[in-house]
Scaffold this motif. Sequence first.
Motif: not given
Length: 329
Positions: A61-63, A102-121, A141-145
């Motif tokens: 549910k959450d992202h 390594s840098m581009h993991l994602a999982s639709l079911n987990h609402h895990f939208w990546g994995g981004y290589a461009i700093v801050g992108g 809600f969205v957790i953004c690291f």
Amino acid sequence: MARLNKETLLDWYRQMVLIREFEETCQQLYNEKRITGVYLHLYSGHEAVGVGAIANMEIGKDHIITAYRDHGIALALGVDPNRVMAEMMGRVDGVSGGKGGSMHLASLNHHFWGGYAIVGGHLPLASGIALEAKYNETGAFVICFVGDGATNNGYFHEAVNIAGVWDLPVIWIIENNGFGMGTETSRAAGNPILHERANSYGVKDLGRVDGQDVMAMYEKVNEAAQHVWSGGGSAMIEAITYRYRGHGVSDKQYDTRFSEELEEWKQNKDPITVFRRQLEEKYKDIGSELDDIEAAQREIVAKSVEFAENSPFPDTLEQLYANVYVEES
Ligand SMILES: Cc1ncc(C[n+]2csc(CCOP(=O)(O)OP(=O)(O)O)c2C)c(N)n1
């Protein structure tokens, strides 16, 4: 809010050990050239940050979105370690079909939208995902690291500002591990008290948290979630943590350059040791259960290597082009 019973706490311990074991195995596989490429950014040392934060999410549910130090996040979300390891090795059974690595993991079911290589992108994407959640009233809600170094990037300021203007449901978690590549935070940030940046953009400043303590991490992110749920909009947290390995596997100088400081963190503030101590104080005779958990995670990671090595590389045209372009309708 999660029920903080023994089962939940043991599950957090399991996740943290799984991440450490996975990451140290990846380092070894890289040394043996069984994982290849120039980049592989390990999460060792940060485990409590990811696990404590994710414990507040309703998964699916959450992202959640992060930068390239992403393996631990995938594992804490419950993405299959076999498929994560297969992605490390560029195999077709990897979470991104072996094409992300390594840098581009994602999982639709987990609402895990990546994995981004461009700093801050990924930061504007976090605001965009939150806008969708707010607009469609999904209650998510969205957790953004975000790394300490990335807080100096223009994207950070634009994304946090728009989240402040529109009261978007984002929890910004700055993972302050003291370094952006080999540059100490204090040498790159005009104001190295990074969470204070929230105040510039009308975002709730929740201050610092000990990112080595999974319980403290859980509670702080819970406070942020309460703020978001109450309709207050975005909140920011600065988690103080430490990177056990160099920036990436090709960073050869880190261990020698910072050896004393590194040793101090490993000896006295290791997130797994700290949590183990907390559990042993809370539950008598839990030691053997924790040992069993550790052995089981070693086994899971060993099996994931076997799984990955038995998976082929994506080499047919269909496999190579799948999910790369959207067909015009
Ligand atoms: C736009 C952009 N600039 C520079 C780089 C090179 N680069 C990769 S990681 C990194 C440091 C980022 O540090 P931080 O945000 O603190 O994250 P950490 O690696 O500590 O997790 C830099 C400068 C990049 N990938 N993208």
